[in-house]
Design a protein around this motif. Structure first.
Motif, PDB file in Angstrom:
ATOM      1  N   PHE A 233      -1.985  10.597   1.845  1.00  0.00           N
ATOM      2  CA  PHE A 233      -0.779   9.946   2.344  1.00  0.00           C
ATOM      3  C   PHE A 233      -0.689  10.089   3.859  1.00  0.00           C
ATOM      4  O   PHE A 233      -0.302   9.145   4.562  1.00  0.00           O
ATOM      5  CB  PHE A 233       0.460  10.549   1.677  1.00  0.00           C
ATOM      6  N   GLY A 234      -1.051  11.275   4.363  1.00  0.00           N
ATOM      7  CA  GLY A 234      -1.055  11.468   5.811  1.00  0.00           C
ATOM      8  C   GLY A 234      -2.009  10.519   6.498  1.00  0.00           C
ATOM      9  O   GLY A 234      -1.702   9.953   7.555  1.00  0.00           O
ATOM     10  N   GLN A 235      -3.162  10.308   5.890  1.00  0.00           N
ATOM     11  CA  GLN A 235      -4.141   9.384   6.463  1.00  0.00           C
ATOM     12  C   GLN A 235      -3.640   7.945   6.422  1.00  0.00           C
ATOM     13  O   GLN A 235      -3.853   7.176   7.365  1.00  0.00           O
ATOM     14  CB  GLN A 235      -5.466   9.512   5.707  1.00  0.00           C
TER      15      GLN A 235
ATOM     16  N   PRO B 144       0.812  -1.226   0.000  1.00  0.00           N
ATOM     17  CA  PRO B 144       0.000   0.000   0.000  1.00  0.00           C
ATOM     18  C   PRO B 144       0.843   1.273   0.000  1.00  0.00           C
ATOM     19  O   PRO B 144       0.506   2.248  -0.670  1.00  0.00           O
ATOM     20  CB  PRO B 144      -0.829  -0.120   1.285  1.00  0.00           C
ATOM     21  N   PHE B 145       1.956   1.244   0.749  1.00  0.00           N
ATOM     22  CA  PHE B 145       2.840   2.404   0.770  1.00  0.00           C
ATOM     23  C   PHE B 145       3.431   2.635  -0.620  1.00  0.00           C
ATOM     24  O   PHE B 145       3.459   3.772  -1.110  1.00  0.00           O
ATOM     25  CB  PHE B 145       3.965   2.205   1.788  1.00  0.00           C
ATOM     26  N   LEU B 146       3.906   1.559  -1.261  1.00  0.00           N
ATOM     27  CA  LEU B 146       4.524   1.699  -2.578  1.00  0.00           C
ATOM     28  C   LEU B 146       3.516   2.220  -3.592  1.00  0.00           C
ATOM     29  O   LEU B 146       3.834   3.119  -4.392  1.00  0.00           O
ATOM     30  CB  LEU B 146       5.089   0.354  -3.041  1.00  0.00           C
ATOM     31  N   ASP B 147       2.297   1.674  -3.574  1.00  0.00           N
ATOM     32  CA  ASP B 147       1.276   2.132  -4.509  1.00  0.00           C
ATOM     33  C   ASP B 147       0.985   3.616  -4.314  1.00  0.00           C
ATOM     34  O   ASP B 147       0.860   4.374  -5.294  1.00  0.00           O
ATOM     35  CB  ASP B 147      -0.018   1.325  -4.323  1.00  0.00           C
ATOM     36  N   SER B 148       0.887   4.029  -3.058  1.00  0.00           N
ATOM     37  CA  SER B 148       0.609   5.438  -2.764  1.00  0.00           C
ATOM     38  C   SER B 148       1.778   6.326  -3.162  1.00  0.00           C
ATOM     39  O   SER B 148       1.600   7.370  -3.795  1.00  0.00           O
ATOM     40  CB  SER B 148       0.311   5.595  -1.268  1.00  0.00           C
TER      41      SER B 148
ATOM     42  N   PRO C  35      -0.270   5.216  14.419  1.00  0.00           N
ATOM     43  CA  PRO C  35      -1.145   6.198  15.070  1.00  0.00           C
ATOM     44  C   PRO C  35      -0.394   7.329  15.772  1.00  0.00           C
ATOM     45  O   PRO C  35      -0.942   8.413  15.971  1.00  0.00           O
ATOM     46  CB  PRO C  35      -1.929   5.351  16.085  1.00  0.00           C
ATOM     47  N   GLU C  36       0.858   7.060  16.135  1.00  0.00           N
ATOM     48  CA  GLU C  36       1.658   8.104  16.806  1.00  0.00           C
ATOM     49  C   GLU C  36       2.007   9.259  15.862  1.00  0.00           C
ATOM     50  O   GLU C  36       2.471  10.311  16.323  1.00  0.00           O
ATOM     51  CB  GLU C  36       2.948   7.492  17.367  1.00  0.00           C
ATOM     52  N   LEU C  37       1.818   9.071  14.563  1.00  0.00           N
ATOM     53  CA  LEU C  37       2.086  10.132  13.585  1.00  0.00           C
ATOM     54  C   LEU C  37       0.765  10.767  13.173  1.00  0.00           C
ATOM     55  O   LEU C  37      -0.016  10.153  12.438  1.00  0.00           O
ATOM     56  CB  LEU C  37       2.800   9.558  12.356  1.00  0.00           C
TER      57      LEU C  37
ATOM     58  N   GLN D 140       0.932  15.209   6.447  1.00  0.00           N
ATOM     59  CA  GLN D 140       0.450  16.034   5.338  1.00  0.00           C
ATOM     60  C   GLN D 140       1.320  17.273   5.175  1.00  0.00           C
ATOM     61  O   GLN D 140       1.699  17.647   4.051  1.00  0.00           O
ATOM     62  CB  GLN D 140      -1.000  16.443   5.598  1.00  0.00           C
ATOM     63  N   GLY D 141       1.641  17.928   6.280  1.00  0.00           N
ATOM     64  CA  GLY D 141       2.474  19.126   6.218  1.00  0.00           C
ATOM     65  C   GLY D 141       3.846  18.853   5.635  1.00  0.00           C
ATOM     66  O   GLY D 141       4.379  19.665   4.870  1.00  0.00           O
ATOM     67  N   GLU D 142       4.433  17.707   5.995  1.00  0.00           N
ATOM     68  CA  GLU D 142       5.742  17.343   5.456  1.00  0.00           C
ATOM     69  C   GLU D 142       5.668  17.149   3.942  1.00  0.00           C
ATOM     70  O   GLU D 142       6.554  17.585   3.202  1.00  0.00           O
ATOM     71  CB  GLU D 142       6.244  16.067   6.119  1.00  0.00           C
ATOM     72  N   LEU D 143       4.599  16.491   3.459  1.00  0.00           N
ATOM     73  CA  LEU D 143       4.455  16.259   2.021  1.00  0.00           C
ATOM     74  C   LEU D 143       4.168  17.555   1.272  1.00  0.00           C
ATOM     75  O   LEU D 143       4.639  17.744   0.140  1.00  0.00           O
ATOM     76  CB  LEU D 143       3.350  15.246   1.765  1.00  0.00           C
ATOM     77  N   GLU D 144       3.439  18.448   1.884  1.00  0.00           N
ATOM     78  CA  GLU D 144       3.168  19.744   1.248  1.00  0.00           C
ATOM     79  C   GLU D 144       4.457  20.549   1.089  1.00  0.00           C
ATOM     80  O   GLU D 144       4.681  21.190   0.053  1.00  0.00           O
ATOM     81  CB  GLU D 144       2.145  20.525   2.075  1.00  0.00           C
TER      82      GLU D 144
END
Length: 229
Positions: A159-161, A118-122, A168-170, A176-180
């Motif tokens: 991605f944040g979700q 799932p991570f790779l696909d995203s 859950p600790e993230l 989201q802010g990091e990716l933005e």
């Protein structure tokens, strides 16, 4: 194991024996240590250099920095080839970038095997948005530019979700802010490249220099979740 030892001070006893006009000094005596003074306190020492948590952070930092430079190289090659994404050079650049994506996903999978695919696909899904932005910007297609920016913004949210559902600790908003920030800094470099501005190289470096913060956030959350040192 670091050991801390408490040492007692050395007591000096000197007695003067007066015999008329002369004096004789007794030999110096050393006071014996008490049992409390002789205790050795032992505390566990954490190897913050070679721990699982620090290794995870280091590997993520390297791979995410590579991601920025490989993305920049692929986009630059596409621009040099006039936007033709089918050339051999562009294909090789894209393949190297995708290999990096696989490596990032594998690292995440080493901690969470079920999350690797799932991570790779995203992760793979956001790369075409940068390509779409580049093509639209280079051809003066403002609607295409706006759509690509919107797509990158939507990706940051999803991605944040995804990360929050695994770790859950993230907080999703933090990821989201990091990716933005990743998108903003890389788009700035792309703009400079399209414009032929020499500032492109410094901006690309700036985009890569943001990755250690992203890696620290991700690795920190994973370490907390898995109770890694």
């Amino acid at each position: 194991m670091r050991k801390t030892t408490a040492f007692a001070g050395l007591g000096l006893a000197a007695a003067l024996v007066l015999t008329g006009c002369s004096a004789t000094a007794e030999e110096t005596a050393e006071e014996p240590m008490t049992s409390e003074e002789n205790e050795v306190e032992e505390a566990p020492m954490i190897d913050t250099v070679n721990s699982d948590g620090s290794n995870l952070r280091a590997q993520l930092t390297a791979l995410l920095a590579d991601h920025v430079y490989l993305a920049g190289a692929a986009i630059d090659q596409a621009l040099q080839d006039g936007g033709d994404l089918t050339t051999e050079q562009v294909g090789a650049a894209v393949a190297a970038l995708d290999e990096n994506s696989v490596e990032v996903a594998a690292l995440v999978g080493s901690a969470y095997p079920d999350a690797e695919q799932p991570f790779l696909d995203s992760w793979r899904s956001h790369i075409p948005f940068f390509v779409n932005y580049t093509v639209a910007k280079a051809t003066g297609d403002q609607a295409g530019v706006d759509q690509a920016v919107a797509d990158l913004g939507g990706y940051a949210v999803s991605f944040g979700q995804l990360i929050n559902s695994v770790v859950p600790e993230l907080p999703a908003e933090a990821v989201q802010g990091e990716l933005e920030m990743h998108a903003q800094t890389l788009l700035a470099a792309i703009d400079a490249n399209i414009a032929g501005d020499p500032a492109y190289f410094g901006l690309l470096k700036e985009a890569a220099s943001h990755m250690p913060m992203t890696a620290a956030a991700l690795a920190g959350g994973i370490a907390t979740n898995l109770e890694l040192q």
